[in-house]
Design a protein around this motif. Structure first.
Motif, PDB file in Angstrom:
ATOM      1  N   SER A 273     -51.696 -21.955   7.135  1.00 25.06           N
ATOM      2  CA  SER A 273     -50.986 -20.890   6.456  1.00 25.06           C
ATOM      3  C   SER A 273     -49.712 -20.550   7.228  1.00 25.06           C
ATOM      4  O   SER A 273     -49.736 -20.457   8.441  1.00 25.06           O
ATOM      5  CB  SER A 273     -51.887 -19.658   6.381  1.00 25.06           C
ATOM      6  OG  SER A 273     -51.129 -18.512   6.095  1.00 25.06           O
TER       7      SER A 273
ATOM      8  N   LYS B 194     -50.255 -21.032  -3.811  1.00 24.64           N
ATOM      9  CA  LYS B 194     -48.926 -20.521  -4.134  1.00 24.64           C
ATOM     10  C   LYS B 194     -48.709 -19.217  -3.387  1.00 24.64           C
ATOM     11  O   LYS B 194     -49.491 -18.286  -3.503  1.00 24.64           O
ATOM     12  CB  LYS B 194     -48.814 -20.277  -5.649  1.00 24.64           C
ATOM     13  CG  LYS B 194     -48.705 -21.561  -6.437  1.00 24.64           C
ATOM     14  CD  LYS B 194     -48.227 -21.282  -7.859  1.00 24.64           C
ATOM     15  CE  LYS B 194     -48.181 -22.547  -8.674  1.00 24.64           C
ATOM     16  NZ  LYS B 194     -49.497 -23.081  -9.029  1.00 24.64           N
ATOM     17  N   HIS B 195     -47.630 -19.192  -2.599  1.00 25.18           N
ATOM     18  CA  HIS B 195     -47.329 -17.967  -1.868  1.00 25.18           C
ATOM     19  C   HIS B 195     -46.420 -17.099  -2.716  1.00 25.18           C
ATOM     20  O   HIS B 195     -45.647 -17.570  -3.523  1.00 25.18           O
ATOM     21  CB  HIS B 195     -46.643 -18.311  -0.543  1.00 25.18           C
ATOM     22  CG  HIS B 195     -47.522 -19.121   0.358  1.00 25.18           C
ATOM     23  ND1 HIS B 195     -48.629 -18.584   0.968  1.00 25.18           N
ATOM     24  CD2 HIS B 195     -47.482 -20.423   0.721  1.00 25.18           C
ATOM     25  CE1 HIS B 195     -49.217 -19.525   1.676  1.00 25.18           C
ATOM     26  NE2 HIS B 195     -48.547 -20.654   1.556  1.00 25.18           N
TER      27      HIS B 195
ATOM     28  N   TYR C 118     -56.359 -24.262   6.229  1.00 22.54           N
ATOM     29  CA  TYR C 118     -56.830 -24.154   4.854  1.00 22.54           C
ATOM     30  C   TYR C 118     -58.122 -24.928   4.658  1.00 22.54           C
ATOM     31  O   TYR C 118     -58.359 -25.955   5.290  1.00 22.54           O
ATOM     32  CB  TYR C 118     -55.794 -24.721   3.889  1.00 22.54           C
ATOM     33  CG  TYR C 118     -54.569 -23.855   3.719  1.00 22.54           C
ATOM     34  CD1 TYR C 118     -53.308 -24.419   3.675  1.00 22.54           C
ATOM     35  CD2 TYR C 118     -54.669 -22.477   3.596  1.00 22.54           C
ATOM     36  CE1 TYR C 118     -52.182 -23.643   3.509  1.00 22.54           C
ATOM     37  CE2 TYR C 118     -53.547 -21.690   3.438  1.00 22.54           C
ATOM     38  CZ  TYR C 118     -52.306 -22.267   3.394  1.00 22.54           C
ATOM     39  OH  TYR C 118     -51.183 -21.508   3.234  1.00 22.54           O
TER      40      TYR C 118
ATOM     41  N   ASN D  19     -44.877 -28.475  -0.080  1.00 16.35           N
ATOM     42  CA  ASN D  19     -46.206 -27.894  -0.121  1.00 16.35           C
ATOM     43  C   ASN D  19     -47.205 -28.903  -0.690  1.00 16.35           C
ATOM     44  O   ASN D  19     -47.125 -29.275  -1.855  1.00 16.35           O
ATOM     45  CB  ASN D  19     -46.149 -26.636  -0.990  1.00 16.35           C
ATOM     46  CG  ASN D  19     -47.422 -25.825  -0.876  1.00 16.35           C
ATOM     47  OD1 ASN D  19     -48.248 -26.052   0.011  1.00 16.35           O
ATOM     48  ND2 ASN D  19     -47.586 -24.873  -1.769  1.00 16.35           N
TER      49      ASN D  19
ATOM     50  N   HIS E 241     -48.172 -17.736   7.223  1.00 11.37           N
ATOM     51  CA  HIS E 241     -48.175 -16.339   7.673  1.00 11.37           C
ATOM     52  C   HIS E 241     -49.107 -16.101   8.845  1.00 11.37           C
ATOM     53  O   HIS E 241     -48.775 -15.413   9.780  1.00 11.37           O
ATOM     54  CB  HIS E 241     -48.590 -15.419   6.530  1.00 11.37           C
ATOM     55  CG  HIS E 241     -47.799 -15.623   5.290  1.00 11.37           C
ATOM     56  ND1 HIS E 241     -46.444 -15.423   5.226  1.00 11.37           N
ATOM     57  CD2 HIS E 241     -48.180 -16.027   4.056  1.00 11.37           C
ATOM     58  CE1 HIS E 241     -46.012 -15.676   4.009  1.00 11.37           C
ATOM     59  NE2 HIS E 241     -47.045 -16.050   3.276  1.00 11.37           N
TER      60      HIS E 241
END
Lengths: 110, 130
Positions: B73, B127-128, B80, B122, B75
């Motif tokens: 991730s 989906k961010h 994942y 990606n 952030h």
């Protein structure tokens, strides 16, 4: 003899001092009966996180990769020696697999 | 009609057949002896070619942090799961182990993704918001 890889992170120093530290490491290896195969310089990079070692906080480091053959019984002694070296920030010894067996057989696709 | 039936019966007796059981003589021959209606054993002609995961023929290395950073991730730096990456069991384990190795050895950041790799394509199905 099995193959090992030493991922060495040295303190950021001037060129002659870095060379001296590397020379010291390689000589230690050879004294203990290892055969050095290859030494790669991965460059001086910003460390992914601050590492404090030997009462110092390090932000940048010089990354080196050392391939060698050695008997397995010297590895513990070698790691102990490297942890005590003031110029070394983080030493890691990994066993190296033979490339034939790595992606061998069927891996879910053709 | 009756004579036709009789003719069929005679035909079944006179012409040589492989299985000369009583059953084939009494039942009308067109149903049993006709090979075209029987099921032929063959492999599925509509079978789709087997597709592997994204890393099928790619060696995963702890030094290749750009590749490994595609599975964490941006952030939080968390790895994942399989349902997001879409990798097969073996490759997911290899990637996971390589990420932990790289983080422990001082090659890859733990709590975030390296800013240099933020613009990488990606792969994972996540989906961010921004």
């Amino acid at each position: 003899m099995p193959r090992y890889e030493l991922a060495l992170i040295l303190k950021t120093m001037q060129r002659p001092e870095t060379a001296a530290a590397l020379r010291r490491t390689v000589e230690t290896l050879m004294e203990r009966g290892a055969v050095v195969r290859n030494l790669e310089n991965l460059g001086e990079k910003l460390l992914p996180y601050k590492i404090s070692k030997h009462n110092q906080k390090h932000v940048t480091g010089a990354y080196f990769l050392l391939d060698f053959y050695s008997p397995p019984n010297i590895i513990i002694g070698l790691l102990d020696h490297l942890h005590r070296d003031v110029d070394v920030v983080r030493p890691t010894v990994l066993k190296k697999d033979e490339p034939g067996s790595a992606v061998g057989g069927s891996c879910c696709g053709p | 009609m009756l004579s036709l039936r009789g003719l069929q019966r005679l035909k079944s007796v006179l012409t040589p057949h492989r299985n000369t059981s009583l059953r084939s003589l009494t039942v009308s021959s067109s149903l049993v002896q006709n090979k075209d209606n029987m099921l032929v054993q063959m492999e599925n002609p509509y079978k789709e070619p087997q597709t592997g995961c994204v890393l099928c023929h790619v060696t995963v290395d702890y030094k290749n942090i750009q590749l490994l950073s595609q599975f964490i991730s941006p952030h939080t730096g968390r790895i994942y799961g399989r349902h997001i990456t879409g990798l097969c069991g073996r490759k997911q384990k290899e990637v996971s182990k390589a990420i932990k190795k790289a983080q422990a050895m001082g090659f890859m950041p733990v709590t975030h993704k390296h800013p240099q790799f933020m613009r990488d394509p990606n792969i994972c199905s996540i989906k961010h918001l921004n």
